[in-house]
Write a protein that holds these residues in place. Structure first.
Motif, PDB file in Angstrom:
ATOM      1  N   ASP A  73       0.752  -1.365  -0.041  1.00  0.00           N
ATOM      2  CA  ASP A  73      -0.672  -0.244   0.091  1.00  0.00           C
ATOM      3  C   ASP A  73       0.300   1.274  -0.161  1.00  0.00           C
ATOM      4  O   ASP A  73       0.463   1.895  -0.728  1.00  0.00           O
ATOM      5  N   LEU A  74       1.737   1.089   0.700  1.00  0.00           N
ATOM      6  CA  LEU A  74       2.722   2.369   0.665  1.00  0.00           C
ATOM      7  C   LEU A  74       3.636   2.253  -0.367  1.00  0.00           C
ATOM      8  O   LEU A  74       3.662   3.628  -0.938  1.00  0.00           O
ATOM      9  N   ALA A  75       4.105   1.556  -1.316  1.00  0.00           N
ATOM     10  CA  ALA A  75       4.809   1.646  -2.633  1.00  0.00           C
ATOM     11  C   ALA A  75       3.472   2.022  -3.447  1.00  0.00           C
ATOM     12  O   ALA A  75       4.625   2.401  -3.979  1.00  0.00           O
ATOM     13  N   ALA A  76       2.604   1.508  -3.621  1.00  0.00           N
ATOM     14  CA  ALA A  76       1.517   2.224  -4.788  1.00  0.00           C
ATOM     15  C   ALA A  76       1.672   3.519  -4.337  1.00  0.00           C
ATOM     16  O   ALA A  76       1.481   3.880  -5.164  1.00  0.00           O
ATOM     17  N   SER A  77       1.335   4.351  -3.265  1.00  0.00           N
ATOM     18  CA  SER A  77       1.377   6.290  -3.072  1.00  0.00           C
ATOM     19  C   SER A  77       2.478   6.278  -4.553  1.00  0.00           C
ATOM     20  O   SER A  77       2.643   7.769  -5.165  1.00  0.00           O
ATOM     21  N   LEU A  78       3.575   5.621  -4.420  1.00  0.00           N
ATOM     22  CA  LEU A  78       5.013   6.164  -5.029  1.00  0.00           C
ATOM     23  C   LEU A  78       4.781   6.331  -6.764  1.00  0.00           C
ATOM     24  O   LEU A  78       4.855   6.769  -7.845  1.00  0.00           O
ATOM     25  N   GLU A  79       3.948   4.809  -6.983  1.00  0.00           N
ATOM     26  CA  GLU A  79       3.625   4.818  -8.423  1.00  0.00           C
ATOM     27  C   GLU A  79       2.506   6.095  -8.618  1.00  0.00           C
ATOM     28  O   GLU A  79       1.888   6.266 -10.185  1.00  0.00           O
ATOM     29  N   MET A  80       1.448   6.360  -7.366  1.00  0.00           N
ATOM     30  CA  MET A  80       0.766   7.737  -8.160  1.00  0.00           C
ATOM     31  C   MET A  80       1.311   8.710  -8.541  1.00  0.00           C
ATOM     32  O   MET A  80       0.791   8.752  -9.646  1.00  0.00           O
ATOM     33  N   ILE A  81       1.844   8.564  -7.829  1.00  0.00           N
ATOM     34  CA  ILE A  81       3.034  10.146  -7.954  1.00  0.00           C
ATOM     35  C   ILE A  81       3.698   9.285  -9.616  1.00  0.00           C
ATOM     36  O   ILE A  81       3.202  10.590 -10.559  1.00  0.00           O
ATOM     37  N   HIS A  82       4.179   8.704  -9.631  1.00  0.00           N
ATOM     38  CA  HIS A  82       4.268   8.612 -11.361  1.00  0.00           C
ATOM     39  C   HIS A  82       3.909   8.518 -12.318  1.00  0.00           C
ATOM     40  O   HIS A  82       4.407   8.959 -13.410  1.00  0.00           O
ATOM     41  N   ALA A  83       2.735   8.178 -11.992  1.00  0.00           N
ATOM     42  CA  ALA A  83       1.620   8.037 -12.861  1.00  0.00           C
ATOM     43  C   ALA A  83       0.869   9.425 -13.418  1.00  0.00           C
ATOM     44  O   ALA A  83       0.800   9.546 -14.284  1.00  0.00           O
ATOM     45  N   TYR A  84       0.787  10.357 -12.223  1.00  0.00           N
ATOM     46  CA  TYR A  84       0.173  11.767 -11.999  1.00  0.00           C
ATOM     47  C   TYR A  84       1.251  12.580 -13.577  1.00  0.00           C
ATOM     48  O   TYR A  84       1.361  13.126 -14.304  1.00  0.00           O
ATOM     49  N   SER A  85       3.011  11.900 -13.128  1.00  0.00           N
ATOM     50  CA  SER A  85       3.944  12.675 -13.600  1.00  0.00           C
ATOM     51  C   SER A  85       3.601  12.146 -15.029  1.00  0.00           C
ATOM     52  O   SER A  85       4.172  12.860 -16.026  1.00  0.00           O
ATOM     53  N   LEU A  86       3.749  11.101 -15.443  1.00  0.00           N
ATOM     54  CA  LEU A  86       3.678  10.301 -17.388  1.00  0.00           C
ATOM     55  C   LEU A  86       2.478  11.014 -17.565  1.00  0.00           C
ATOM     56  O   LEU A  86       2.566  11.757 -18.723  1.00  0.00           O
TER      57      LEU A  86
END
Ligand code: GRG
Length: 300
Positions: A73-86
């Motif tokens: 769940d914590l790791a998912a937060s990094l991918e959410m930031i990555h996805a917004y940036s893409l």
């Protein structure tokens, strides 16, 4: 672990990350209008290597963390930031890309207005996700604030946003090696480094371990970007599933600056640095060692 073992490890990790992301996106969907919600699902759930969350969950585990499911769940937060940036990076006012991860970019499907808002909604959602999940890990509620601060600083003006800014300013210019390193340390390296630091902090390890993992992350982050440039120069847009390339956009690249062979050598040197940072601390981190090599040996 051999090559087949690594492929299986990455596949299994991706499944766990995707499950956590699906839950996070379902929560956001319940809070937003349907078109914004669909754009978020498209931007977050349409594939990708999931490297940042996998680095986070692996660092957490190799630092002795026990609450594996909460770590995803914590790791998912990094991918959410990555996805917004893409999603933002692909917009016509930035790289104007049509293809990402082998699929039409979010704005090509949902339009620019919806994509701008959908991506922006992911930023506070990621901070909330990081805070609520880190509280359930070994670092506890007090340590969770440090974990979230790490994420937000890496995503901000001193990190990814600042790097993107340098990237936009650098279009049509020839950057020198120092400038190119600074751009990528911020644009790509900061979030990759935060992935490791967040994993380590949430497992409540000592400061020396956190700082060694940060150093590993900085080296792996640069190696990752150099390899991106190498792949752009040697693979087709179809195989990479994205366009346009940095060369098409008249940006400086490691291959343009140093040539293909020297760029590859430069990446290998960063991996040697990353491995020596790992060896400087008394934790057993076999998978982080293998992941460092994967970053330069990957095919996309
Ligand atoms: C308004 C200045 C300003 C900034 C907004 C858009 C933005 C913030 C930042 C973009 C930064 C960016 C695009 C960084 C990512 C670079 C990169 C290496 C992307 C590819 O990552 P992979 O290979 O992709 O991990 P997958 O698809 O596997 O997830």
């Amino acid at each position: 672990m051999d090559y087949i073992g690594l492929k299986e490890y990455l596949r299994a990790e991706r499944l766990c990350v995707d499950k956590a992301l699906d839950q996070a996106v379902t929560l956001i969907e319940s809070e937003l209008e349907p078109d914004i919600a669909s754009a978020i699902r498209h931007g977050v759930m349409s594939g990708g290597k999931r490297l940042r969350p996998i680095l986070c969950s692996t660092a957490y585990r190799e630092c002795g963390g026990q609450a594996e499911n909460n770590a995803y769940d914590l790791a998912a937060s990094l991918e959410m930031i990555h996805a917004y940036s893409l999603m933002h990076d692909d917009l016509p006012c930035m790289d104007d890309a049509e293809l990402r991860r082998g699929q039409p970019t979010t704005h090509s499907v949902f339009g620019e207005d919806v994509t701008m808002r959908a991506a922006a909604a992911l930023i506070p959602a990621a901070a909330r996700q990081a805070l609520s999940s880190a509280r359930n890990l070994e670092c506890g509620a007090l340590g969770a604030t440090e974990v979230v601060q790490e994420l937000l600083e890496a995503a901000g003006a001193g990190g990814m946003v600042g790097g993107q800014w340098l990237d936009l300013l650098g279009e049509g210019q020839t950057l020198n090696p120092k400038e190119l390193d600074e751009l990528h340390r911020k644009k790509t390296g900061a979030l990759l480094t935060a992935s490791l630091v967040m994993g380590a902090l949430s497992a409540a390890v000592d400061k020396e371990t956190v700082s060694a993992l940060a150093s590993y992350g900085r080296s792996v982050g640069l190696a990752f970007q150099i390899t991106d440039d190498v792949l752009d120069a040697t693979q087709s847009a179809d195989l990479l599933g994205k366009n346009p390339s940095d060369v098409d956009l008249d940006k400086s690249t490691y291959v343009g600056l140093h040539g293909l062979d020297q760029a590859k050598e430069h990446a290998r040197e960063r991996i040697v640095e990353a491995l020596s940072a790992l060896e400087s601390i008394p934790i057993d981190a076999p998978i982080l060692s293998i992941l460092a090599r994967y970053v330069v040996e990957r095919e996309r």
